[in-house]
Design an enzyme around this catalytic site. Structure first.
Site, PDB file in Angstrom:
ATOM      1  N   GLU A 225       0.803  -1.227   0.000  1.00 54.22           N
ATOM      2  CA  GLU A 225       0.000   0.000   0.000  1.00 54.22           C
ATOM      3  C   GLU A 225       0.836   1.278   0.000  1.00 54.22           C
ATOM      4  O   GLU A 225       0.785   2.065   0.971  1.00 54.22           O
ATOM      5  CB  GLU A 225      -0.961   0.010   1.193  1.00 54.22           C
ATOM      6  CG  GLU A 225      -1.929  -1.152   1.214  1.00 54.22           C
ATOM      7  CD  GLU A 225      -3.003  -1.028   2.291  1.00 54.22           C
ATOM      8  OE1 GLU A 225      -2.952  -0.080   3.088  1.00 54.22           O
ATOM      9  OE2 GLU A 225      -3.916  -1.868   2.306  1.00 54.22           O
ATOM     10  N   GLU A 409      -5.355  -8.684   1.098  1.00 54.33           N
ATOM     11  CA  GLU A 409      -5.975  -8.349   2.386  1.00 54.33           C
ATOM     12  C   GLU A 409      -7.459  -8.108   2.167  1.00 54.33           C
ATOM     13  O   GLU A 409      -7.848  -7.444   1.187  1.00 54.33           O
ATOM     14  CB  GLU A 409      -5.397  -7.056   2.999  1.00 54.33           C
ATOM     15  CG  GLU A 409      -4.011  -7.188   3.559  1.00 54.33           C
ATOM     16  CD  GLU A 409      -3.507  -5.883   4.165  1.00 54.33           C
ATOM     17  OE1 GLU A 409      -4.327  -5.048   4.614  1.00 54.33           O
ATOM     18  OE2 GLU A 409      -2.274  -5.706   4.177  1.00 54.33           O
TER      19      GLU A 409
HETATM   20  C1  FCB Z   1      -4.347  -2.060   5.594  1.00 53.06           C
HETATM   21  C2  FCB Z   1      -2.950  -2.408   6.080  1.00 53.06           C
HETATM   22  C3  FCB Z   1      -2.927  -3.458   7.167  1.00 53.06           C
HETATM   23  C4  FCB Z   1      -4.065  -3.284   8.146  1.00 53.06           C
HETATM   24  C5  FCB Z   1      -5.381  -3.139   7.420  1.00 53.06           C
HETATM   25  C6  FCB Z   1      -6.580  -3.025   8.313  1.00 53.06           C
HETATM   26  O1  FCB Z   1      -4.345  -0.770   5.083  1.00 53.06           O
HETATM   27  O2  FCB Z   1      -2.178  -2.884   5.011  1.00 53.06           O
HETATM   28  O3  FCB Z   1      -1.670  -3.431   7.778  1.00 53.06           O
HETATM   29  O4  FCB Z   1      -3.809  -2.226   8.966  1.00 53.06           O
HETATM   30  O5  FCB Z   1      -5.338  -2.030   6.571  1.00 53.06           O
END
Ligand code: FCB
Length: 506
Positions: A225, A409
């Site tokens: 990110e 994620e």
């Molecule tokens: C993302 C991050 C991760 C976590 C989630 C909830 O932006 O990559 O580390 O904090 O959000």
């Protein structure tokens, strides 16, 4: 397959602009949701306001995920490891930042976190019990190079060698991310990502890690990110280095991309396996048909979703960045943009929510404001919107081509009850997981090249500026004792994995 950028306009954006590639135009086809209605994600249009849970198309249990689909869970180093200075590690940016009073909710720090640094063997056992096929973790740069460059600390590196060995022995694919936000504080003191040399620092660190872990890890991501690194770290100041600088922001963003590309080149020279980049995507919808709101949506979309992916896949920054950064947009040399296009093997997508936006001239840098919807939200106040995952996967395919995708994620923070007879009931997280996996499956049925899914997160953990207050884990962590208790969502996920997805429909 790549879209060829059309050379139709020479942007006149900002001062000091040398030479900039033209930007590609957005495709003109709107994505559809499962009822065939346009979502308004690409094409400016009225927002949809779903109040019903995601309604998947009728499918039978025979409709399962491919045999080689990678089912995993994700974490990151600072969020779970604890022992921040153990075995010769340097001070990290996050260690320093979390110890500044007022920066983190409740004064929390990552000093102990989930104590994973000392409990990693038990955690790998737990992963095996949960039936995970893959585990996405990150490597803490400051354990490997305490000052960021120069002297390698082999004791710090050993931790990741042992972790990878334990995962391989358990039949779990190790998937390593090189930079998930924590790095040596010394590098922030040398100008951070705004220093052009940062790209080389990153590539040198990456190169050393590729060589040391060759044969143990086959699945690599460079950055996690990059948008959050610059937005939270260089614009909001909520993450380290805690800056609010529109001048440094575009430099840092650009150097992150250069560093990513140089690391991929180092990997091609000396690494084996696959390497990609992880981006957070959030579909943007306009709150109304007003021209101003539509334009705000386009800016928000360019800022968050296209800022990093257009250069990587199309070799040009979105035109809107010039509008957003104004005189701070420097323009970048053509040769940097060629470097940044270094081909990658996959794209990781982190997906949590969408946002509906309206024009707000008083709110820099995008001049938009979020319009909160009357639908379910998680504890992060993020709207639950599974259709958005499908929209993202299909948008990436349409815009950037057939690159293999992973959801690296996806998950939800909810306040969970304490265990009762060893059981933690988290029905909302179960439904979140189910509906997002169904949406991912629908996207695959419509041609998205999705190869795997990683739930965020394996464990409750340190949620950055929110500290331990937000719980994303499939497994509950009692921070007083370190005890782990799989929640119902973990048990549900195990059934999903065992049945190759069939349990989603039962
Ligand atoms: C993302 C991050 C991760 C976590 C989630 C909830 O932006 O990559 O580390 O904090 O959000």
């Amino acid at each position: 397959m790549r879209e060829t950028p059309s050379l139709i306009k020479e942007p006149k954006i900002g001062e000091g602009l040398t030479k900039v590639s033209a930007w590609p135009r957005e495709p003109t086809i709107a994505p559809m949701n499962s009822t065939g209605q346009p979502l308004g994600f690409i094409i400016p249009g009225k927002a949809t306001y779903p109040t019903q849970p995601h309604a998947p198309k009728a499918m039978t249990a025979n409709t399962t995920f491919p045999e080689d689909f990678l089912w995993g869970a994700a974490t990151s180093a600072y969020q779970i490891e604890g022992s921040p200075l153990a075995d010769g590690a340097g001070v990290s940016n996050w260690h320093r930042f979390s110890h500044i009073p007022g920066k983190i909710a409740n004064g929390d720090t990552g000093d102990i976190a989930c104590d994973h640094y000392r409990r990693y063997e038990d955690d790998v056992k737990l992963m095996r019990e949960l039936g995970l096929k893959a585990y996405r973790f990150s490597i803490a740069w400051h354990r490997v190079f305490p000052e960021g460059r120069g002297r390698l600390n082999s004791k710090g590196l050993d931790f990741y060698l042992k972790l990878a060995d334990a995962l391989n022995a358990a039949g779990i694919e190790p998937c390593a991310t090189l930079h998930h936000w924590d790095w040596p504080a010394a590098l922030d003191d040398s100008g951070g990502w705004a220093n052009r040399d940062s790209a080389r620092w990153f590539a040198d660190y990456a190169h050393a890690v590729f060589r040391a872990m060759d044969g143990r890890v086959r699945h690599w991501a460079t950055l996690n990110e990059p948008w959050v690194i610059v937005h939270a770290g260089y614009f909001e100041g909520a993450h380290p280095p805690g800056l609010r600088s529109l001048e440094k922001y575009p430099l840092a963003a650009h150097n992150l991309l250069r560093g990513h590309a140089l690391a991929v080149q180092a990997f091609r020279a000396d690494g084996r396996g696959r390497i990609g980049l992880v981006a957070n995507l959030e579909p943007k919808y306009a709150a109304s048909g007003r021209t101003e709101d539509q334009a705000a949506m386009a800016r928000a979309h360019a800022y968050m979703n296209r800022q990093f992916l257009d250069p990587v896949f199309l070799g040009a920054y979105p035109e809107e960045l010039g509008e957003i950064f104004g005189r701070h947009w420097p323009g970048f040399p053509e040769e940097d943009l060629r470097l940044i296009q270094e081909p990658i093997d996959f794209l990781g997508i982190n997906y949590y929510s969408r946002s509906v936006v309206r024009d707000d001239p008083a709110n820099p840098p995008v001049r938009d404001a979020r319009v909160r919807q009357r639908s379910e939200h998680t504890d992060m106040d993020w709207e639950v919107f599974p259709e958005g995952l499908k929209a993202c996967l299909l948008w990436v395919k349409r815009r950037y081509g057939e690159i293999p995708l992973y959801v690296t994620e996806n998950g939800a923070a909810f306040a969970d009850p304490r265990p009762v007879e060893g059981r933690v009931a988290d029905p909302r997280r179960v439904e979140y997981l189910r509906n997002h996996l169904l949406a991912a499956h629908e996207a695959m049925a419509e041609g998205a090249n999705l190869k795997g899914y990683f739930a965020w997160s394996l464990l409750d953990n340190f949620e950055w500026a929110h500290g331990y207050a937000k719980r994303f884990g499939l497994v509950q962590v009692d921070y007083a004792t370190g005890a782990r208790t799989p929640k119902d969502s973990a048990l549900f996920y195990r059934r999903v994995i065992e049945s190759r997805g069939a349990a989603l429909w039962s």
